[in-house]
Design a protein around this motif. Structure first.
Motif, PDB file in Angstrom:
ATOM      1  N   LEU A   1      87.255 -25.330 -30.867  1.00 47.55           N
ATOM      2  CA  LEU A   1      86.011 -24.579 -30.674  1.00 47.55           C
ATOM      3  C   LEU A   1      84.804 -25.502 -30.824  1.00 47.55           C
ATOM      4  O   LEU A   1      84.690 -26.236 -31.798  1.00 47.55           O
ATOM      5  N   ALA A   2      83.908 -25.474 -29.826  1.00 45.97           N
ATOM      6  CA  ALA A   2      82.700 -26.295 -29.848  1.00 45.97           C
ATOM      7  C   ALA A   2      81.517 -25.477 -29.358  1.00 45.97           C
ATOM      8  O   ALA A   2      81.688 -24.400 -28.783  1.00 45.97           O
ATOM      9  N   THR A   3      80.322 -25.997 -29.584  1.00 49.11           N
ATOM     10  CA  THR A   3      79.104 -25.354 -29.085  1.00 49.11           C
ATOM     11  C   THR A   3      78.334 -26.363 -28.243  1.00 49.11           C
ATOM     12  O   THR A   3      78.399 -27.567 -28.473  1.00 49.11           O
ATOM     13  N   GLU A   4      77.611 -25.854 -27.252  1.00 50.38           N
ATOM     14  CA  GLU A   4      76.783 -26.678 -26.370  1.00 50.38           C
ATOM     15  C   GLU A   4      75.520 -25.897 -26.038  1.00 50.38           C
ATOM     16  O   GLU A   4      75.547 -24.672 -25.950  1.00 50.38           O
ATOM     17  N   GLU A   5      74.445 -26.626 -25.794  1.00 48.09           N
ATOM     18  CA  GLU A   5      73.230 -25.982 -25.317  1.00 48.09           C
ATOM     19  C   GLU A   5      73.347 -25.724 -23.823  1.00 48.09           C
ATOM     20  O   GLU A   5      73.832 -26.571 -23.076  1.00 48.09           O
ATOM     21  N   CYS A   6      72.930 -24.539 -23.401  1.00 48.01           N
ATOM     22  CA  CYS A   6      72.847 -24.243 -21.971  1.00 48.01           C
ATOM     23  C   CYS A   6      71.704 -23.258 -21.740  1.00 48.01           C
ATOM     24  O   CYS A   6      71.862 -22.053 -21.919  1.00 48.01           O
ATOM     25  N   ASP A   7      70.561 -23.805 -21.402  1.00 41.91           N
ATOM     26  CA  ASP A   7      69.408 -23.009 -20.989  1.00 41.91           C
ATOM     27  C   ASP A   7      69.577 -22.821 -19.489  1.00 41.91           C
ATOM     28  O   ASP A   7      69.547 -23.793 -18.734  1.00 41.91           O
ATOM     29  N   TRP A   8      69.794 -21.603 -19.044  1.00 39.86           N
ATOM     30  CA  TRP A   8      70.079 -21.353 -17.630  1.00 39.86           C
ATOM     31  C   TRP A   8      68.989 -21.911 -16.724  1.00 39.86           C
ATOM     32  O   TRP A   8      69.267 -22.401 -15.634  1.00 39.86           O
ATOM     33  N   SER A   9      67.743 -21.815 -17.163  1.00 44.20           N
ATOM     34  CA  SER A   9      66.641 -22.284 -16.334  1.00 44.20           C
ATOM     35  C   SER A   9      66.722 -23.789 -16.096  1.00 44.20           C
ATOM     36  O   SER A   9      66.647 -24.246 -14.956  1.00 44.20           O
ATOM     37  N   THR A  10      66.892 -24.577 -17.154  1.00 47.08           N
ATOM     38  CA  THR A  10      66.987 -26.024 -16.966  1.00 47.08           C
ATOM     39  C   THR A  10      68.295 -26.396 -16.287  1.00 47.08           C
ATOM     40  O   THR A  10      68.343 -27.344 -15.507  1.00 47.08           O
ATOM     41  N   TYR A  11      69.348 -25.640 -16.538  1.00 42.41           N
ATOM     42  CA  TYR A  11      70.630 -25.900 -15.889  1.00 42.41           C
ATOM     43  C   TYR A  11      70.498 -25.772 -14.368  1.00 42.41           C
ATOM     44  O   TYR A  11      71.143 -26.487 -13.618  1.00 42.41           O
ATOM     45  N   LEU A  12      69.634 -24.861 -13.940  1.00 42.53           N
ATOM     46  CA  LEU A  12      69.410 -24.650 -12.509  1.00 42.53           C
ATOM     47  C   LEU A  12      68.234 -25.465 -11.973  1.00 42.53           C
ATOM     48  O   LEU A  12      67.811 -25.270 -10.834  1.00 42.53           O
ATOM     49  N   GLY A  13      67.697 -26.381 -12.800  1.00 41.71           N
ATOM     50  CA  GLY A  13      66.634 -27.270 -12.347  1.00 41.71           C
ATOM     51  C   GLY A  13      65.224 -26.792 -12.625  1.00 41.71           C
ATOM     52  O   GLY A  13      64.271 -27.387 -12.134  1.00 41.71           O
ATOM     53  N   GLY A  14      65.072 -25.742 -13.414  1.00 46.16           N
ATOM     54  CA  GLY A  14      63.744 -25.214 -13.709  1.00 46.16           C
ATOM     55  C   GLY A  14      63.201 -25.707 -15.038  1.00 46.16           C
ATOM     56  O   GLY A  14      63.733 -26.620 -15.660  1.00 46.16           O
ATOM     57  N   GLU A  15      62.133 -25.062 -15.472  1.00 46.45           N
ATOM     58  CA  GLU A  15      61.483 -25.395 -16.741  1.00 46.45           C
ATOM     59  C   GLU A  15      62.266 -24.801 -17.908  1.00 46.45           C
ATOM     60  O   GLU A  15      62.914 -23.764 -17.764  1.00 46.45           O
ATOM     61  N   PRO A  16      62.189 -25.423 -19.095  1.00 49.93           N
ATOM     62  CA  PRO A  16      62.874 -24.871 -20.267  1.00 49.93           C
ATOM     63  C   PRO A  16      62.366 -23.466 -20.590  1.00 49.93           C
ATOM     64  O   PRO A  16      61.189 -23.165 -20.418  1.00 49.93           O
TER      65      PRO A  16
END
Length: 199
Positions: free
Chosen positions: A76-91
């Motif tokens: 089990l691990a955790t990762e950051e995933c901001d959908w906006s930045t993941y899709l190339g947008g602003e945080p």
């Protein structure tokens, strides 16, 4: 919804390949981490289960705190995933006023021009951008077998982004699985990556 998804997975794990050795599972918007923790605990043959959450508003910090406090599972691990930045947008900004990292002092209430940024704010944004970039690389370079989530959309921007995030993860997982198979990796064959969502 997370509880129903776990019940569903328990009923069909063998049929859909979830219980096979080496399965890799990522959860979007893990919140408290309950779903990922339940999957990691119930799937001892999984290669890894990764719970993701955005850093804004302290969401990732709380997820990591819950995982540390409740489960000691190596997969089990955790990762950051901001959908906006993941899709190339602003945080994403949380609106709760606690978008500053744990190890950085909060902003002062003293007024200053909008264009002026403190060194701390610049460092925080740089660190958050580097973390998001690293997480995106990890998320995109893994041949995920299952991409899961529950109760993830609360506004129009989430409704617009969620299908795009699922699509990108599925496309990359499929390409990575195909590359692993072409490269002759052991156990690289299996069902195509799948996404499951409950709301």
């Amino acid at each position: 919804a997370a509880r129903r998804l776990v019940e569903y997975f328990e009923a069909v794990a063998d049929d859909i390949g979830l219980s096979r050795p080496g399965a890799q599972i990522v959860e979007l918007g893990a919140g408290t981490g309950w779903l990922s923790m339940a999957l990691a605990k119930n799937l001892p043959n999984a290669k890894r289960v990764v719970a993701t959450e955005m850093g804004a508003g302290g969401a990732l910090r709380w997820l990591r705190r819950n995982v540390r406090a409740n489960e000691r599972i190596d997969t089990l691990a955790t990762e950051e995933c901001d959908w906006s930045t993941y899709l190339g947008g602003e945080p994403t900004k949380s609106g709760y006023g606690d978008d500053v990292a744990d190890d950085v002092a909060p902003k002062t209430d003293a007024p200053r021009p909008e264009t002026e940024r403190t060194e701390t704010e610049t460092e925080t944004e740089t660190a958050r951008s580097a973390s998001a970039s690293s997480s995106s690389s990890t998320l995109d370079s893994t041949a995920w077998d299952f991409i899961v989530g529950s109760d993830l959309v609360y506004d129009d921007s989430g409704v617009a982004m969620l299908p795009r995030v699922f699509r990108r993860l599925l496309d990359n997982a499929h390409a990575n699985a195909r590359a692993a198979t072409d490269g002759g990796e052991k156990n690289a064959t299996g069902p195509p990556p799948a996404a499951y969502y409950a709301h």
